[in-house]
Design an enzyme around this catalytic site. Structure first.
Site, PDB file in Angstrom:
ATOM      1  N   ASP A 323       0.832  -1.200   0.000  1.00 52.17           N
ATOM      2  CA  ASP A 323       0.000   0.000   0.000  1.00 52.17           C
ATOM      3  C   ASP A 323       0.876   1.262   0.000  1.00 52.17           C
ATOM      4  OD1 ASP A 323      -2.722   1.199   0.401  1.00 52.17           O
ATOM      5  OD2 ASP A 323      -1.770   1.933   2.237  1.00 52.17           O
ATOM      6  N   GLU A 352       1.724  -0.024  -4.844  1.00 58.08           N
ATOM      7  CA  GLU A 352       0.749   0.979  -5.258  1.00 58.08           C
ATOM      8  C   GLU A 352       1.487   2.290  -5.506  1.00 58.08           C
ATOM      9  OE1 GLU A 352      -3.434   2.998  -3.737  1.00 58.08           O
ATOM     10  OE2 GLU A 352      -1.857   2.566  -2.273  1.00 58.08           O
TER      11      GLU A 352
END
Length: 611
Positions: A323, A352
């Site tokens: 993330d 990400e």
């Protein structure tokens, strides 16, 4: 009698003194490349003790901080076989012990195969997928209780619900599962997304137990499915036990306390950026409830590295999705990623990197030709292709092509593949848990969904599908994130519609599912799609044509984004058609003769296996 009372009191004093509340990692493994293991011992005033360990194991460092409740003990586990160690903590005449296990490592663990371009990754929000155990919807030790009537509340989906529906994933054509975080998130509300973790060594009790997670991994391997953990290096939740009693002041970024990130990831490599702007991107907090971790602190970096490796080994993981990768300390996250891939050379990690320019996304992929300009290497094998996601946003509504609109957008996206070191290792997607729902954007026009999935299933990279799209699920992001994260129908016993089973799907759901399952199950065995070359042609009349090919196979993909039927002159494609004279459409299963022309209906696609 007095002597007996004295001895009892002495034992009671020592017992009360011998208080260790946490040991992390809770155990380690033999034969690891990461053999300098830093063990965190936490307990009231534990730093007042001297530390030793049994069996001639060498302590290479004992590190204490300004908080006396912590001590970090590094041991050398090289050539240390699986066994039980005993740590002794001593303060004057007072002493206590703590057992610590070195466990046997799984055979050939280092060379585990990860996800790659042969996979289709299915993304779920576990709280919204399926409730397999209603007894754990609420637990006494966690603040937020189950409430399915609250859109942003805990709805009860759990690990058992995933296990119960693994055959559904298989039938859809998925080969890998990415679940948003399952570790404990003890926020008072809105905790279901899991990104504000309060304990990174413990599965959230509302999902199950650590043992349940290990069981999920094992059950998936029986079905040739891969488990990808959503890992968060950038921040924890404000309810994390270490935020409430910080080991060091600089374990988290302090300004002092909270200051929000400017979210401008471009400052990480902008040669003209100011120091304050760069600092606020990396060190600012994502939101007030997510304190920002300081990966430039060696203790923090070691803790995060060991935690990640521990989960890979313990749960037999097949990959990570990381993330907010580009919000981390740039040098720190590079060291974290390299440590993991040094331990597991074939382990894939996708980060990400939510940016809207291919060069900027490429910067974060391992061996990036862009990052080499600044002598930087993230060591991150895979990044998320957000520019392709941007193309998916409105392109199928652009019926009248122009210089910049229509299918030229797809073409221009793939033109920039030269900026990536490895385009085949990009994660490609039309939507995810943070974006607008594809079916909402296109008002559940299934013809547009079919065109989108045709491209996703046949283009370079690793396709990722967001749960529910395959049955036509929509949701309006304008109403809040909960609306794009609705419950999967059939995941709860009270649901009237069970889309997990063929007999339970509505006619409309079946149309979506059947198409999705057909193209992705076909894709499973197609190496020409997994790692073949790409040749594409400039779109004409809103028709995009491209070929995936290798030395033995060739696939021709035609996507007509025009409302009208189009007829293509095939001599334009002779370079790739060569001696091929016909092809079978994967979608319709019809045979097409490839002589001089090829006709295709409006708003449709064909996937021709050339013969």
């Amino acid at each position: 009698m007095k002597k007996i009372i004295y001895l009892v009191l002495l034992l009671l004093v020592n017992f009360s003194f011998a208080q260790i509340d946490r040991v992390e990692p809770p155990f380690w493994y033999e034969g690891m490349n990461h053999n300098q293991v830093q063990i965190l011992f936490y307990g009231k005033n534990i730093a007042q003790n001297t530390v030793s360990v049994s069996n001639n194991v060498v302590i290479t460092q004992v590190q204490k901080t300004e908080n006396p409740n912590y001590v970090f003990v590094t041991i050398d586990t090289k050539n240390v076989a699986a066994q039980e160690l005993i740590f002794t903590f001593k303060n004057g005449k007072k002493a206590f012990t703590q057992n610590y296990s070195i466990k046997k490592r799984k055979e050939n663990s280092r060379n585990r195969k990860s996800f790659d371009s042969s996979d289709m990754m299915y993304l779920i929000m576990p709280d919204r997928f399926a409730n397999g155990n209603e007894k754990n919807d609420s637990t006494p030790e966690l603040q937020e209780k189950g409430n399915r009537n609250l859109p942003g509340g805990r709805h009860g989906g759990d690990i058992q619900g995933i296990i119960n529906n693994l055959e559904y994933l298989q039938s859809l054509g998925a080969t890998a599962l990415w679940s948003t975080p399952l570790c404990e998130d003890n926020d008072k509300g809105y905790s279901y997304h899991g990104y504000g973790q309060s304990d990174v060594y413990k599965i959230d009790a509302r999902y199950g137990t650590n043992e349940d997670y290990v069981r999920l991994s094992a059950e998936m391997k029986k079905k040739n499915l891969k488990l990808v953990m959503d890992y968060v290096t950038n921040h924890w939740g404000a309810e994390h036990w270490m935020f409430k009693d910080m080991p060091t002041y600089d374990w988290f970024h302090q300004f002092p306390g909270y200051k929000q990130s400017n979210y401008r990831m471009t400052t990480q490599y902008d040669t003209n950026a100011s120091a304050i702007d760069s600092k606020l991107c990396m060190d600012g907090w994502f939101v007030p409830s997510m304190p920002d971790l300081n990966q430039s602190n060696p203790l923090v970096l070691k803790y995060l590295t060991q935690n990640a490796i521990w989960w890979i080994e313990y749960a037999d993981l097949d990959g990570f999705r990381v993330d907010t990768y580009s919000y981390n300390d740039k040098e720190g996250i590079s060291k974290w990623t390299k440590a993991i891939t040094d331990e597991y050379p074939y382990f894939n990690i996708v980060g990400e990197v939510w940016m809207h320019d291919q060069a900027q996304i490429s910067y974060w992929q391992k061996d990036s030709p862009i990052a080499k300009i600044q002598s930087y290497n993230s060591y991150l094998p895979s990044v998320m292709d957000f520019t392709l996601h941007d193309v998916y946003g409105n392109v199928f509504n652009e019926d009248n092509p122009s210089w910049n609109d229509g299918m030229i957008k797809f073409y221009e996206n793939f033109v920039n593949d030269f900026l990536y070191d490895n385009p085949n290792n990009l994660l490609i997607f039309a939507e995810n848990h943070d974006t607008g729902r594809f079916n909402q954007n296109y008002k559940n026009d299934i013809s547009k969904y079919k065109m989108a999935m045709t491209i996703l299933a046949t283009m370079r990279g690793i396709p990722q599908l967001y749960y529910g799209s395959e049955i036509g699920m929509a949701g309006d992001k304008g109403k809040g994130d909960a609306d794009i994260r609705q419950d999967f129908p059939g995941g709860w016993n009270s649901d009237k519609n069970n889309a997990f089973s063929a007999s339970g799907r509505t006619e409309e759901q079946a149309k979506y599912f059947d198409f999705t399952a057909k193209v992705f199950n076909w894709r499973k065995s197609k190496s020409v799609i997994h790692n073949g070359k790409l040749m594409h042609y400039l779109p004409d009349n809103n028709v995009y044509v491209y070929f995936r090919y290798n030395d033995t196979e060739s696939v021709m993909v035609v996507v007509n984004n025009s409302k009208d039927k189009q007829t293509l002159k095939l001599d334009r494609f002779q370079e790739r058609l060569g001696s091929y004279t016909n092809g079978k459409d994967v979608i319709s299963e019809k045979n097409f003769e490839l002589k001089s022309e090829l006709s295709i209906d409006g708003k449709s696609s064909i996937i021709l296996e050339l013969k």
